[in-house]
Design an enzyme around this catalytic site. Structure first.
Site, short mmCIF file in Angstrom:
data_model
loop_
_atom_site.label_atom_id
_atom_site.label_comp_id
_atom_site.label_asym_id
_atom_site.label_seq_id
_atom_site.Cartn_x
_atom_site.Cartn_y
_atom_site.Cartn_z
N LYS A 184 -20.42 16.78 -0.21
CA LYS A 184 -21.54 16.15 -0.16
C LYS A 184 -21.44 15.33 1.38
O LYS A 184 -22.23 15.89 2.52
CB LYS A 184 -22.91 15.57 -0.93
CG LYS A 184 -22.95 16.65 -1.94
CD LYS A 184 -23.62 16.07 -2.79
CE LYS A 184 -24.38 17.45 -3.77
NZ LYS A 184 -24.07 17.02 -5.00
N LYS A 233 -20.05 30.24 -4.38
CA LYS A 233 -20.44 29.66 -5.80
C LYS A 233 -22.16 29.82 -5.93
O LYS A 233 -23.32 29.46 -5.12
CB LYS A 233 -20.06 28.54 -5.86
CG LYS A 233 -21.12 27.71 -6.77
CD LYS A 233 -19.96 26.12 -7.23
CE LYS A 233 -21.02 25.64 -7.54
NZ LYS A 233 -21.82 24.69 -8.04
N LYS A 252 -27.84 25.78 -6.03
CA LYS A 252 -28.94 25.69 -5.62
C LYS A 252 -28.90 24.82 -3.90
O LYS A 252 -30.09 26.14 -3.18
CB LYS A 252 -29.89 24.07 -6.31
CG LYS A 252 -31.44 24.50 -6.42
CD LYS A 252 -31.56 24.30 -7.93
CE LYS A 252 -30.02 22.98 -8.56
NZ LYS A 252 -30.41 22.73 -9.53
P1 ADP Z 1 -26.30 23.42 -8.48
O1 ADP Z 1 -24.86 23.49 -7.62
O2 ADP Z 1 -27.26 24.79 -8.11
O3 ADP Z 1 -26.92 22.49 -7.80
P2 ADP Z 1 -26.07 21.60 -10.48
O4 ADP Z 1 -25.04 20.41 -9.65
O5 ADP Z 1 -27.55 20.90 -10.89
O6 ADP Z 1 -26.68 23.48 -9.71
O7 ADP Z 1 -25.13 21.88 -11.89
C1 ADP Z 1 -26.31 22.24 -13.56
C2 ADP Z 1 -24.24 22.46 -14.03
O8 ADP Z 1 -24.27 24.21 -13.67
C3 ADP Z 1 -23.12 21.94 -14.31
O9 ADP Z 1 -22.72 21.41 -15.58
C4 ADP Z 1 -22.67 22.88 -13.77
O10 ADP Z 1 -21.22 22.65 -13.86
C5 ADP Z 1 -23.27 24.53 -14.19
N1 ADP Z 1 -23.72 25.34 -12.78
C6 ADP Z 1 -23.91 24.99 -11.69
N2 ADP Z 1 -23.57 26.10 -10.58
C7 ADP Z 1 -22.46 27.27 -11.36
C8 ADP Z 1 -21.72 28.60 -11.07
N3 ADP Z 1 -22.36 29.15 -10.27
N4 ADP Z 1 -21.13 29.11 -11.68
C9 ADP Z 1 -21.03 28.02 -12.90
N5 ADP Z 1 -21.58 27.03 -13.87
C10 ADP Z 1 -22.43 26.74 -12.56
#
Ligand code: ADP
Ligand code: TRP
Length: 321
Positions: free
Chosen positions: A110, A190, A193
């Site tokens: 970040k 990956k 959001k």
């Molecule tokens: P983002 O990366 O969209 O901000 P979050 O960090 O809020 O998503 O992730 C919420 C949950 O979903 C976590 O447990 C995270 O490991 C899982 N997660 C998020 N993106 C993925 C992905 N592309 N593949 C697998 N798991 C994911």
């Protein structure tokens, strides 16, 4: 065995969140005691619009319920409805080496992206450790990207137990669903959001179609043999396909004879069906937000009663009256 996990309310949930996290919660709730919460304190590190945060908090709650988390089986609540967790964060902060936090990939990524290195961003894993430890959680189902934070949690729990020479905290284990560890997004990175490359769980069918049909693929012709393991489109398809359809498509893909266009159309059809029931349930819940709030209040009351016991144990161990 107690299972706990949380998701930040930072916007609509995407299918990476579903296959990487929520699907496991739903399966696990029948096997183990489940605690699932909406991490709105964590969201403050990235979401700075009060109305948007309130709306996203409700949206995640509704999504949990629509997708199949059952409040009669699992405890579903909002992180900030258990204020004990912020108090425990401080007790844990006092056993946390700054270097440990500075080495966290999520923090480093970040900051590398230009996000301000605020204290909350650095301390994020300490709050997460408090979330996990305060409920004596044994298992923490998360995507691969959160594994390091669970390791930090284990480290802090061990440091606290060892400093005060008492078994105050249960040492939790991460649970990573290996098969679908990282769901690729529309651009092959990956799905996240923050990359704007998501397919959202509750995207309207027309949006879903547009997104999948416009997915970037290489220029291999229909008859060319293709490698399913390096194709993001195939990785998406496999999430929704049944076992027989998956193995059939895999064989045809490897031999040649499947065009990307056809595979996209099939993926659209399967993905639309996959979430149809949840989409309808979500509409019902959105029409009765007061019922959702009641469920969250009951979940928080239950979570607080457990949190109090652990917090008192931790306070006592370190000499807070
Ligand atoms: P983002 O990366 O969209 O901000 P979050 O960090 O809020 O998503 O992730 C919420 C949950 O979903 C976590 O447990 C995270 O490991 C899982 N997660 C998020 N993106 C993925 C992905 N592309 N593949 C697998 N798991 C994911
Ligand atoms: N950091 C997690 C994420 O972004 C959300 C989270 C907060 C969490 N507290 C937690 C996950 C405790 C598991 C356990 O995905």
């Amino acid at each position: 065995m107690r299972v706990l996990s949380g998701i930040q309310p930072s916007g609509a949930l995407h299918i990476g969140n579903y296959f990487g996290a929520i699907k496991q919660y739903i399966e696990l709730q029948h096997e183990h005691e489940g605690f699932y919460f909406i991490a709105n304190y964590h969201a403050l590190t990235s979401l700075h619009d009060a109305e948007a945060l309130r709306a996203a908090t409700l949206e995640v709650a509704v999504s949990f319920l629509a997708l199949g988390l059952d409040p009669n089986v699992a405890t579903i609540f909002v992180q900030s409805d258990v204020p004990e967790v912020t108090e425990l964060t401080w007790l844990l902060a006092c056993v946390t080496p700054v270097g440990l936090l500075e080495r966290c990939h999520a923090y480093k990524d970040k900051v590398a992206q230009g996000i301000a290195a605020e204290h909350g961003l650095l301390t994020y894993p300490v709050l997460m450790a408090a979330d996990i430890l305060i409920y004596d959680s044994h298992l923490v189902p998360v995507g691969q990207d959160q594994k390091q934070h669970v390791e930090v949690t284990r480290d802090l729990a061990e440091r606290f137990n060892s400093r005060y020479d008492r078994e105050v905290f249960v040492i939790p284990e991460p649970l990573i669903l290996k098969d679908v560890a990282v769901i690729p997004g529309l651009d092959g990175r990956k799905m996240s959001k923050s990359y704007g490359n998501t397919i959202d769980i509750f995207d309207e069918p027309s949006v879903l179609k547009k997104k999948i049909m416009s997915l970037k693929t290489d220029s291999a012709p229909v008859e060319a043999p293709k490698d399913p393991d390096t194709s993001s489109l195939f990785q998406l398809f496999r999430l929704f396909a049944s076992e027989p359809e998956l193995s059939e498509m895999r064989a045809r893909f490897e031999e040649g004879g499947v065009g990307y266009g056809d595979l996209k159309k099939r993926t659209v059809a399967l993905a639309t069906d996959y979430f149809a029931e949840a989409r309808a349930k979500r509409q019902e819940l959105l029409a009765h937000p007061e019922q959702v709030r009641e469920i969250l209040a009951a979940g928080a009351a239950r979570a607080r009663s457990l949190a109090r016991v652990t917090l008192d144990r931790a306070r006592d161990a370190c000499g807070i009256w």
